[in-house]
Design a protein around this motif. Sequence first.
Motif, PDB file in Angstrom:
ATOM      1  N   PHE A 145       0.881  -1.169   0.000  1.00  0.00           N
ATOM      2  CA  PHE A 145       0.000   0.000   0.000  1.00  0.00           C
ATOM      3  C   PHE A 145       0.914   1.212   0.000  1.00  0.00           C
ATOM      4  CE2 PHE A 145      -3.132   2.673   2.603  1.00  0.00           C
ATOM      5  CZ  PHE A 145      -3.917   2.961   1.504  1.00  0.00           C
ATOM      6  N   ALA A 146       1.043   1.855  -1.157  1.00  0.00           N
ATOM      7  CA  ALA A 146       2.138   2.798  -1.382  1.00  0.00           C
ATOM      8  C   ALA A 146       2.176   3.942  -0.381  1.00  0.00           C
ATOM      9  CB  ALA A 146       2.061   3.353  -2.806  1.00  0.00           C
ATOM     10  N   ILE A 147       1.034   4.434   0.053  1.00  0.00           N
ATOM     11  CA  ILE A 147       1.024   5.579   0.952  1.00  0.00           C
ATOM     12  C   ILE A 147       1.470   5.210   2.372  1.00  0.00           C
ATOM     13  CG2 ILE A 147      -1.372   5.392   1.740  1.00  0.00           C
ATOM     14  CD1 ILE A 147      -1.573   8.459   1.362  1.00  0.00           C
ATOM     15  N   SER A 148       1.522   3.908   2.664  1.00  0.00           N
ATOM     16  CA  SER A 148       1.999   3.418   3.962  1.00  0.00           C
ATOM     17  C   SER A 148       3.090   2.373   3.740  1.00  0.00           C
ATOM     18  CB  SER A 148       0.847   2.821   4.778  1.00  0.00           C
ATOM     19  OG  SER A 148      -0.101   3.794   5.115  1.00  0.00           O
ATOM     20  N   PRO A 149       4.246   2.784   3.243  1.00  0.00           N
ATOM     21  CA  PRO A 149       5.261   1.819   2.819  1.00  0.00           C
ATOM     22  C   PRO A 149       5.861   0.992   3.945  1.00  0.00           C
ATOM     23  CG  PRO A 149       6.149   4.053   2.773  1.00  0.00           C
ATOM     24  CD  PRO A 149       4.675   4.183   3.014  1.00  0.00           C
ATOM     25  N   VAL A 150       6.088   1.606   5.103  1.00  0.00           N
ATOM     26  CA  VAL A 150       6.718   0.864   6.201  1.00  0.00           C
ATOM     27  C   VAL A 150       5.697  -0.058   6.869  1.00  0.00           C
ATOM     28  CG1 VAL A 150       8.053   1.054   8.336  1.00  0.00           C
ATOM     29  CG2 VAL A 150       8.378   2.734   6.511  1.00  0.00           C
ATOM     30  N   TYR A 151       4.473   0.405   6.992  1.00  0.00           N
ATOM     31  CA  TYR A 151       3.406  -0.465   7.500  1.00  0.00           C
ATOM     32  C   TYR A 151       3.255  -1.688   6.603  1.00  0.00           C
ATOM     33  CZ  TYR A 151      -1.291  -2.009   8.835  1.00  0.00           C
ATOM     34  OH  TYR A 151      -2.368  -2.761   9.247  1.00  0.00           O
ATOM     35  N   GLY A 248      -1.487   2.959  -5.733  1.00  0.00           N
ATOM     36  CA  GLY A 248      -0.653   4.132  -5.922  1.00  0.00           C
ATOM     37  C   GLY A 248      -1.421   5.394  -6.241  1.00  0.00           C
ATOM     38  N   LYS A 249      -2.710   5.264  -6.527  1.00  0.00           N
ATOM     39  CA  LYS A 249      -3.537   6.433  -6.832  1.00  0.00           C
ATOM     40  C   LYS A 249      -4.061   7.117  -5.579  1.00  0.00           C
ATOM     41  CE  LYS A 249      -5.041   4.592 -11.308  1.00  0.00           C
ATOM     42  NZ  LYS A 249      -6.200   4.137 -12.134  1.00  0.00           N
ATOM     43  N   MET A 250      -4.093   6.390  -4.468  1.00  0.00           N
ATOM     44  CA  MET A 250      -4.597   7.000  -3.242  1.00  0.00           C
ATOM     45  C   MET A 250      -3.547   7.930  -2.641  1.00  0.00           C
ATOM     46  SD  MET A 250      -5.987   5.245   0.285  1.00  0.00           S
ATOM     47  CE  MET A 250      -7.202   4.294  -0.599  1.00  0.00           C
ATOM     48  N   GLY A 251      -3.927   9.175  -2.443  1.00  0.00           N
ATOM     49  CA  GLY A 251      -3.002  10.141  -1.858  1.00  0.00           C
ATOM     50  C   GLY A 251      -1.813  10.441  -2.734  1.00  0.00           C
ATOM     51  N   ALA A 252      -2.008  10.422  -4.065  1.00  0.00           N
ATOM     52  CA  ALA A 252      -0.882  10.582  -4.992  1.00  0.00           C
ATOM     53  C   ALA A 252      -0.148  11.897  -4.793  1.00  0.00           C
ATOM     54  CB  ALA A 252      -1.384  10.466  -6.436  1.00  0.00           C
ATOM     55  N   SER A 253      -0.895  12.989  -4.599  1.00  0.00           N
ATOM     56  CA  SER A 253      -0.228  14.291  -4.454  1.00  0.00           C
ATOM     57  C   SER A 253       0.642  14.336  -3.201  1.00  0.00           C
ATOM     58  CB  SER A 253      -1.257  15.416  -4.417  1.00  0.00           C
ATOM     59  OG  SER A 253      -2.161  15.245  -3.344  1.00  0.00           O
ATOM     60  N   TYR A 254       0.190  13.651  -2.159  1.00  0.00           N
ATOM     61  CA  TYR A 254       0.992  13.580  -0.927  1.00  0.00           C
ATOM     62  C   TYR A 254       2.251  12.748  -1.150  1.00  0.00           C
ATOM     63  CZ  TYR A 254       2.400  12.182   3.759  1.00  0.00           C
ATOM     64  OH  TYR A 254       3.131  11.918   4.893  1.00  0.00           O
ATOM     65  N   MET A 255       2.087  11.588  -1.744  1.00  0.00           N
ATOM     66  CA  MET A 255       3.209  10.655  -1.902  1.00  0.00           C
ATOM     67  C   MET A 255       4.290  11.176  -2.836  1.00  0.00           C
ATOM     68  SD  MET A 255       1.754   6.805  -2.085  1.00  0.00           S
ATOM     69  CE  MET A 255       0.664   7.129  -3.469  1.00  0.00           C
ATOM     70  N   TYR A 256       3.864  11.787  -3.920  1.00  0.00           N
ATOM     71  CA  TYR A 256       4.821  12.143  -4.968  1.00  0.00           C
ATOM     72  C   TYR A 256       5.404  13.526  -4.797  1.00  0.00           C
ATOM     73  CZ  TYR A 256       2.494   8.103  -7.007  1.00  0.00           C
ATOM     74  OH  TYR A 256       1.965   6.854  -7.198  1.00  0.00           O
ATOM     75  N   GLY A 257       5.111  14.141  -3.627  1.00  0.00           N
ATOM     76  CA  GLY A 257       5.779  15.399  -3.323  1.00  0.00           C
ATOM     77  C   GLY A 257       5.232  16.591  -4.058  1.00  0.00           C
ATOM     78  N   THR A 258       3.971  16.518  -4.555  1.00  0.00           N
ATOM     79  CA  THR A 258       3.415  17.650  -5.288  1.00  0.00           C
ATOM     80  C   THR A 258       2.711  18.635  -4.374  1.00  0.00           C
ATOM     81  OG1 THR A 258       1.414  16.363  -5.747  1.00  0.00           O
ATOM     82  CG2 THR A 258       3.149  16.349  -7.416  1.00  0.00           C
ATOM     83  N   ASN A 259       2.708  18.360  -3.075  1.00  0.00           N
ATOM     84  CA  ASN A 259       2.320  19.376  -2.097  1.00  0.00           C
ATOM     85  C   ASN A 259       3.263  19.251  -0.912  1.00  0.00           C
ATOM     86  OD1 ASN A 259       1.442  17.325  -0.357  1.00  0.00           O
ATOM     87  ND2 ASN A 259      -0.678  17.474  -1.045  1.00  0.00           N
ATOM     88  N   ASP A 260       3.073  20.065   0.103  1.00  0.00           N
ATOM     89  CA  ASP A 260       4.060  20.135   1.172  1.00  0.00           C
ATOM     90  C   ASP A 260       3.513  19.613   2.493  1.00  0.00           C
ATOM     91  OD1 ASP A 260       5.915  22.600   2.994  1.00  0.00           O
ATOM     92  OD2 ASP A 260       6.671  20.789   2.042  1.00  0.00           O
TER      93      ASP A 260
END
Length: 263
Positions: A145-151, A248-260
């Motif tokens: 689950f890309a947005i929670s990589p360590v989990y 990978g589509k969930m929370g894409a802007s957060y994951m890919y660094g397109t916001n802060d």
Amino acid sequence: MNVQNNTILVTGGTGGFGFEFASKLIALGNTVIITGRNTEKLQEIKGKLPQVHTIQSDVSNADDIVRLYQQVTQQFPHLNILINNAGEMRKLSLHHHHALADITREVEINLMGPIRMVQQFLPHLKKQKNAAILNVTSGIALLPFAISPVYSASKSGLRSYTQALRVQLKNTSIKVMELVAPGSSTPLNDKFKNEEGFSTNLLMAPEKIVADAIKGMANDKDEIYPGIAKVMRILSRLVPNFLISQSGKMGASYMYGTNDRRQ
């Protein structure tokens, strides 16, 4: 296995699955001990479930586990079931800065905690006529689950460890089981509610998941797949790349660094 008249230790018992395990297992006539890091939350649960026994303990702390073992085995010598439920799930963009001592926190809680708990309590459980270990993993153990990589890594690791543990303990009186839990409407998932692509419609009620888990225990299931976890199991084998791309589509802007935003 018999799910009545046991002595059961549940880690992470102050909410979510842990609270549901405690309430349902007490109703079945079991003696239940729960652990948690927060003393105030433990007291709240004691108020709701007067029959539960509470012990403050942190599964990410090896010394706490040793102290927990000493206290539990002295006060509850008939302990025969261990439910490794304590867990933490964070959304993490690896583009953001994370202290090295903090980035692996979920590994310490979700993976190292159960491994250490089993190792510490194993000699005692082997002495019991009938015993069981239930490790709570996740549908995310079947695919990242890309947005929670360590989990994701921690739950995949726990699933692999559980399978190996089952093989090593096959000639003992200990039954080794895994609850592959789907997404649930617990505080663990609250942090994702505002992320694009997240749907609360896919979340399963924790009481239903735990009811399925106890039913699976009663039926001696090695692996228990409530709700959508059954579907995830099949799709993870048939179309794994598709599932990974969708996650990978969930929370894409957060994951890919397109916001802060930070977590």
